[in-house]
Design a protein around this motif. Structure first.
Motif, PDB file in Angstrom:
ATOM      1  N   ASP A 288       0.828  -1.198   0.000  1.00 53.98           N
ATOM      2  CA  ASP A 288       0.000   0.000   0.000  1.00 53.98           C
ATOM      3  C   ASP A 288       0.870   1.259   0.000  1.00 53.98           C
ATOM      4  OD1 ASP A 288      -2.847   0.984   0.242  1.00 53.98           O
ATOM      5  OD2 ASP A 288      -1.942   2.018   1.951  1.00 53.98           O
ATOM      6  N   PHE A 289       1.917   1.289   0.811  1.00 55.77           N
ATOM      7  CA  PHE A 289       2.805   2.447   0.857  1.00 55.77           C
ATOM      8  C   PHE A 289       3.520   2.632  -0.474  1.00 55.77           C
ATOM      9  CE2 PHE A 289       3.845   4.184   5.253  1.00 55.77           C
ATOM     10  CZ  PHE A 289       2.577   3.933   5.739  1.00 55.77           C
ATOM     11  N   ARG A 290       3.945   1.537  -1.062  1.00 57.28           N
ATOM     12  CA  ARG A 290       4.634   1.609  -2.355  1.00 57.28           C
ATOM     13  C   ARG A 290       3.706   2.220  -3.409  1.00 57.28           C
ATOM     14  NH1 ARG A 290       5.730  -3.330  -2.496  1.00 57.28           N
ATOM     15  NH2 ARG A 290       7.750  -3.250  -1.445  1.00 57.28           N
ATOM     16  N   SER A 291       2.462   1.781  -3.405  1.00 58.50           N
ATOM     17  CA  SER A 291       1.481   2.296  -4.362  1.00 58.50           C
ATOM     18  C   SER A 291       1.205   3.774  -4.131  1.00 58.50           C
ATOM     19  CB  SER A 291       0.181   1.488  -4.254  1.00 58.50           C
ATOM     20  OG  SER A 291      -0.813   2.023  -5.095  1.00 58.50           O
ATOM     21  N   MET A 292       1.032   4.179  -2.873  1.00 58.78           N
ATOM     22  CA  MET A 292       0.780   5.587  -2.578  1.00 58.78           C
ATOM     23  C   MET A 292       1.934   6.469  -3.042  1.00 58.78           C
ATOM     24  SD  MET A 292      -1.111   5.988   1.113  1.00 58.78           S
ATOM     25  CE  MET A 292      -0.045   4.885   2.049  1.00 58.78           C
ATOM     26  N   MET A 293       3.167   6.026  -2.800  1.00 54.79           N
ATOM     27  CA  MET A 293       4.313   6.841  -3.171  1.00 54.79           C
ATOM     28  C   MET A 293       4.465   6.906  -4.694  1.00 54.79           C
ATOM     29  SD  MET A 293       6.551   8.867  -2.013  1.00 54.79           S
ATOM     30  CE  MET A 293       6.826   8.488  -0.283  1.00 54.79           C
ATOM     31  N   THR A 294       4.180   5.813  -5.377  1.00 54.80           N
ATOM     32  CA  THR A 294       4.226   5.829  -6.840  1.00 54.80           C
ATOM     33  C   THR A 294       3.247   6.871  -7.387  1.00 54.80           C
ATOM     34  OG1 THR A 294       4.850   3.497  -6.961  1.00 54.80           O
ATOM     35  CG2 THR A 294       3.843   4.453  -8.924  1.00 54.80           C
ATOM     36  N   THR A 295       2.053   6.900  -6.821  1.00 59.16           N
ATOM     37  CA  THR A 295       1.055   7.888  -7.243  1.00 59.16           C
ATOM     38  C   THR A 295       1.527   9.295  -6.934  1.00 59.16           C
ATOM     39  OG1 THR A 295      -0.760   6.314  -6.924  1.00 59.16           O
ATOM     40  CG2 THR A 295      -1.329   8.648  -6.966  1.00 59.16           C
ATOM     41  N   ALA A 296       2.085   9.484  -5.739  1.00 56.82           N
ATOM     42  CA  ALA A 296       2.571  10.810  -5.356  1.00 56.82           C
ATOM     43  C   ALA A 296       3.665  11.295  -6.294  1.00 56.82           C
ATOM     44  CB  ALA A 296       3.085  10.794  -3.917  1.00 56.82           C
ATOM     45  N   MET A 297       4.531  10.379  -6.723  1.00 59.29           N
ATOM     46  CA  MET A 297       5.613  10.749  -7.624  1.00 59.29           C
ATOM     47  C   MET A 297       5.098  11.088  -9.027  1.00 59.29           C
ATOM     48  SD  MET A 297       8.511  10.849  -5.980  1.00 59.29           S
ATOM     49  CE  MET A 297       7.427  11.724  -4.835  1.00 59.29           C
ATOM     50  N   GLY A 298       3.857  10.735  -9.312  1.00 54.62           N
ATOM     51  CA  GLY A 298       3.271  11.062 -10.607  1.00 54.62           C
ATOM     52  C   GLY A 298       2.581  12.408 -10.634  1.00 54.62           C
ATOM     53  N   LYS A 299       2.481  13.094  -9.485  1.00 57.61           N
ATOM     54  CA  LYS A 299       1.826  14.401  -9.446  1.00 57.61           C
ATOM     55  C   LYS A 299       2.729  15.453 -10.080  1.00 57.61           C
ATOM     56  CE  LYS A 299      -1.726  12.859  -7.088  1.00 57.61           C
ATOM     57  NZ  LYS A 299      -3.070  12.754  -7.699  1.00 57.61           N
TER      58      LYS A 299
END
Length: 446
Positions: free
Chosen positions: A231-242
């Motif tokens: 879950d943390f990995r997914s959240m950070m991947t999304t954050a890095m796409g902003k």
């Protein structure tokens, strides 16, 4: 539909779906506004890696990890939290400023310390993961202090335009007054966004949703600590796409017209009405947070002056804007909402499919919330009726994800009619998962 964008930024498209025809004397105009950003953030669910789009010096991330005493039970919970934080750190792009905060009845800098943020590279990632080994469960829970610490850390990097926090807790905010948390949220609103996660089942959904809502982020449950890393990995991947932060939905209305409400309705239901900030004559801005490659839907309801058959007017102009410090704003996309009065009954009574769909999705979220509240209060009849209505709405709208969660709480006799029986011995995890994810919606079927 209209769109504007810079060559190295996402392209924003704004589409308006509505039935513009009103009966004589009618005043309420409803529209679904679909905003789509493409070309600047992620592609196929993964971040692009070009220098023009990758977050670097303009991005900052703060990871806030609950280290209260309850994180010791079970004793694997803290270990999984450390591993999840390490997994998120591995997803940081080079050049991103970051910090790790330990949250208890106070907030402590774990890395790099002294109110600073480190700059992500191979060495700082390794040092941060070494520092995680110092995390030990101890103390209470005062989430307002965590939010304040994150705000202060972000303030040390004023050049960062993308500011994102991840906040993990396993308990209730028991060691500060509700007013203290509210004050911290009021001061942090608009300063950064935050994704909030509750691990286990001893935290309060409404409390964490309040935090995520104030900070324009997401909220979810991770029932088993072993699921934290993914879950943390997914959240950070999304954050890095902003790619673009502090974007606002600006709604202009003509004289004698007023906005009744503005709600985000996909991918989650979020009422933005109370967050309006005046933006010139007859215009108001509603915050939408940060954007990568993604699409969101908003329900805008405007009340206009009644008019005679044959009249028509511009009921609202919807713009996606990027405000600048000097008071100007860059228009990223724009759409128009119209009103036309007619005596044709078929035209004026036809409900736009997008409006009808999302009205049902909002009602679905309300039915789940009311049903679970009634169940906690011991009113089984009302709980069964409300969750039965939720099953019927989920089936009608094709929201299979929510229907699957409902089936873990009630036995469905007839999903089309909403006939259900409350299941015996419903697990707290299943009940909280349903409540946490009740606001997630599905898009209109094309």
């Amino acid at each position: 539909m209209a769109s504007l964008s810079k060559p190295d930024a996402p392209r924003f498209d704004v589409d308006v779906f509505q039935n513009e025809y009103l009966a004589q004397g009618a005043r309420e105009v409803n529209a679904i506004v679909t905003v789509t950003a493409t070309g600047g953030g992620t592609s196929g669910g993964r971040p692009l890696t070009s220098a023009a789009t990758a977050p670097g010096p303009g991005a900052a991330v703060v990871l806030v990890i609950d280290c209260s005493g309850s994180m010791e039970y079970p004793n694997t919970k803290m270990r999984h939290a450390r591993e999840a934080t390490a997994a998120a750190i591995d997803e940081l792009r080079d050049g991103v400023a970051f910090s790790v905060v330990a949250g208890t009845h106070e907030a402590g800098d774990v890395y790099p310390g002294n109110g600073r943020l480190a700059v992500a590279d191979r060495d700082t990632r390794a040092h941060a993961k070494d520092a995680l080994r110092r995390l030990r469960p101890n103390g209470g829970t005062a989430i307002g202090t965590w939010v304040t610490k994150a705000r202060q850390l972000f303030a040390s990097r004023p050049e960062a335009t993308i500011r994102h926090a991840i906040l993990l807790t396993d308990g209730r905010n028991e060691h500060e007054k509700p007013a203290d948390l509210q004050r911290a949220l009021d001061e942090a609103a608009g300063q950064f966004t935050a994704d909030c996660r509750g691990v286990g089942t001893d935290w309060e959904v409404a409390e964490l949703r309040k935090i995520a809502s104030a900070l324009l982020g997401t909220v979810d449950i991770v029932a088993e600590p072993s699921g934290l890393a993914d879950d943390f990995r997914s959240m950070m991947t999304t954050a890095m796409g902003k790619q673009v932060a502090d974007v606002a939905l600006r709604v202009w209305t003509p004289a004698n017209a007023q906005v009744k409400y503005v709600k985000q309705v996909a991918p989650d239901v979020e009422d933005l009405t109370g967050r309006r900030v005046d933006a010139g004559t007859r215009a108001g801005d509603y915050p939408t947070g940060s954007w990568g490659d993604e699409s969101r839907d908003y329900h805008v309801c405007v009340e206009v002056p009644a008019a005679a058959v044959g009249n028509e007017m511009l009921a609202a102009r919807i713009s996606l804007v990027l405000p600048h410090p000097d008071g100007t704003a860059e228009v990223l996309g724009q759409g128009l909402v119209r009103a036309v009065w007619t005596d044709d009954l078929e035209s004026s009574t036809r409900i736009n499919s997008q409006v009808a769909h999302y009205t049902g999705q909002a009602e679905l979220a309300d039915s789940i919330r009311d049903g679970l509240e009634a169940h906690r209060a011991g009113d089984l009849d009302r709980a069964t009726a409300k969750l039965g209505a939720a099953v019927k709405l989920a089936h009608a709208s094709g929201n299979e994800g929510t229907l699957k969660l409902l089936r873990k709480v009630v036995d469905v006799v007839d999903e089309r009619e909403g006939t259900v029986r409350f299941r015996k011995n419903v697990s707290e995890a299943d009940s909280m998962t349903l409540e946490t994810r009740s606001t997630k919606t599905v898009r209109v079927k094309k």
